[in-house]
Design an enzyme around this catalytic site. Sequence first.
Site, PDB file in Angstrom:
ATOM      1  N   LYS A  12       0.826  -1.215   0.000  1.00 15.90           N
ATOM      2  CA  LYS A  12       0.000   0.000   0.000  1.00 15.90           C
ATOM      3  C   LYS A  12       0.863   1.270   0.000  1.00 15.90           C
ATOM      4  CE  LYS A  12      -3.760  -2.404   2.418  1.00 15.90           C
ATOM      5  NZ  LYS A  12      -4.734  -2.354   3.539  1.00 15.90           N
ATOM      6  N   TYR A  52     -12.696  -3.476  -2.955  1.00 14.59           N
ATOM      7  CA  TYR A  52     -13.144  -3.328  -1.564  1.00 14.59           C
ATOM      8  C   TYR A  52     -14.676  -3.272  -1.481  1.00 14.59           C
ATOM      9  CZ  TYR A  52      -8.382  -2.578   0.273  1.00 14.59           C
ATOM     10  OH  TYR A  52      -7.076  -2.732   0.677  1.00 14.59           O
ATOM     11  N   ASN A 115      -1.975  -0.008   6.957  1.00 11.19           N
ATOM     12  CA  ASN A 115      -1.407  -1.240   7.534  1.00 11.19           C
ATOM     13  C   ASN A 115      -0.534  -1.986   6.515  1.00 11.19           C
ATOM     14  OD1 ASN A 115      -3.411  -2.149   5.887  1.00 11.19           O
ATOM     15  ND2 ASN A 115      -4.633  -3.121   7.478  1.00 11.19           N
ATOM     16  N   HIS A 118      -2.001  -5.437   1.463  1.00 12.27           N
ATOM     17  CA  HIS A 118      -3.209  -6.225   1.200  1.00 12.27           C
ATOM     18  C   HIS A 118      -2.782  -7.632   0.824  1.00 12.27           C
ATOM     19  CE1 HIS A 118      -6.987  -7.730  -0.379  1.00 12.27           C
ATOM     20  NE2 HIS A 118      -6.256  -8.240  -1.363  1.00 12.27           N
ATOM     21  N   GLU A 129      -8.748 -11.884  -7.498  1.00 14.54           N
ATOM     22  CA  GLU A 129      -7.895 -10.703  -7.302  1.00 14.54           C
ATOM     23  C   GLU A 129      -6.680 -10.744  -8.231  1.00 14.54           C
ATOM     24  OE1 GLU A 129      -7.132 -10.458  -3.080  1.00 14.54           O
ATOM     25  OE2 GLU A 129      -9.190  -9.812  -2.670  1.00 14.54           O
TER      26      GLU A 129
HETATM   27  P1  IDP Z   1      -7.737  -7.086   5.477  1.00 16.71           P
HETATM   28  O1  IDP Z   1      -6.917  -6.068   4.714  1.00 16.71           O
HETATM   29  O2  IDP Z   1      -7.015  -7.567   6.711  1.00 16.71           O
HETATM   30  O3  IDP Z   1      -8.229  -8.230   4.616  1.00 16.71           O
HETATM   31  P2  IDP Z   1     -10.422  -5.935   5.343  1.00 16.71           P
HETATM   32  O4  IDP Z   1     -11.480  -6.059   6.397  1.00 16.71           O
HETATM   33  O5  IDP Z   1     -10.608  -6.624   4.047  1.00 16.71           O
HETATM   34  O6  IDP Z   1      -9.027  -6.332   6.049  1.00 16.71           O
HETATM   35  O7  IDP Z   1     -10.234  -4.374   5.100  1.00 16.71           O
HETATM   36  C1  IDP Z   1      -9.491  -3.903   3.992  1.00 16.71           C
HETATM   37  C2  IDP Z   1      -8.678  -2.702   4.405  1.00 16.71           C
HETATM   38  O8  IDP Z   1      -9.545  -1.635   4.812  1.00 16.71           O
HETATM   39  C3  IDP Z   1      -7.780  -2.914   5.639  1.00 16.71           C
HETATM   40  O9  IDP Z   1      -6.575  -3.586   5.349  1.00 16.71           O
HETATM   41  C4  IDP Z   1      -7.544  -1.492   6.079  1.00 16.71           C
HETATM   42  O10 IDP Z   1      -6.575  -0.841   5.254  1.00 16.71           O
HETATM   43  C5  IDP Z   1      -8.917  -0.857   5.817  1.00 16.71           C
HETATM   44  N1  IDP Z   1      -9.743  -0.884   7.035  1.00 16.71           N
HETATM   45  C6  IDP Z   1     -10.354  -1.968   7.593  1.00 16.71           C
HETATM   46  N2  IDP Z   1     -11.015  -1.633   8.716  1.00 16.71           N
HETATM   47  C7  IDP Z   1     -10.822  -0.298   8.874  1.00 16.71           C
HETATM   48  C8  IDP Z   1     -11.276   0.652   9.854  1.00 16.71           C
HETATM   49  O11 IDP Z   1     -11.974   0.334  10.818  1.00 16.71           O
HETATM   50  N3  IDP Z   1     -10.871   1.956   9.659  1.00 16.71           N
HETATM   51  C9  IDP Z   1     -10.092   2.352   8.608  1.00 16.71           C
HETATM   52  N4  IDP Z   1      -9.657   1.487   7.666  1.00 16.71           N
HETATM   53  C10 IDP Z   1     -10.016   0.181   7.793  1.00 16.71           C
HETATM   54 MG    MG Z   2      -9.597  -8.194   3.064  1.00 20.48          MG
END
Ligand code: IDP
Ligand code: MG
Length: 155
Positions: A12, A52, A115, A118, A129
């Site tokens: 990212k 997403y 974070n 992905h 994907e």
């Molecule tokens: P993942 O990346 O661990 O699979 P997902 O639930 O698919 O998690 O969410 C995708 C991305 O959305 C996360 O990696 C993060 O960057 C963002 N995200 C998820 N939850 C939150 C939140 O509560 N606040 C802000 N960004 C979030």
């Molecule tokens: Mg995810």
Amino acid sequence: MADIQRTLILLKPDALQRDLLGEVVHRFERKGLKIVGMKLIRLTDDLLNEHYAHLADRPFFGDLKQFMMQTPVVGMVLEGWDAIAEVRKIVGSTNPREADAGTIRADLSMNTPSNLVHASDAPENASKEIDRFFNQDELFTYEKISDRYVFGQGV
Ligand code: IDP
Ligand code: MG
């Protein structure tokens, strides 16, 4: 049963801005995951709406898309034994402060959405994907000298 799988990774914009691309790629390399695709990708609103879609009704959806479009991302396809689950294990939980120590997100990041990585979360999503971000001619099959140790019995 164990399976050789392929999984889709996006490094990212925070990984690029913080000069952590090499550190993250290094962790995957050291595990023995084979890089079978790798390129810079400029994400668009349309691509992110698709990628997403499961988060479209969340309050942070707009901010997440803005964040993901700040810079190009590095797209990678990694191959290895149970690569989808193994990569998720190395990447750690979505919230870096809940992720286990030793994971990329726990060790190197503090908050969402930034974070760092992905990674596909299941086989059916991984193939979708990979197709979303890579053409067939951008994916490679090749042998490495280390294959016999990493993929085989090491004898
Ligand atoms: P993942 O990346 O661990 O699979 P997902 O639930 O698919 O998690 O969410 C995708 C991305 O959305 C996360 O990696 C993060 O960057 C963002 N995200 C998820 N939850 C939150 C939140 O509560 N606040 C802000 N960004 C979030
Ligand atoms: Mg995810």
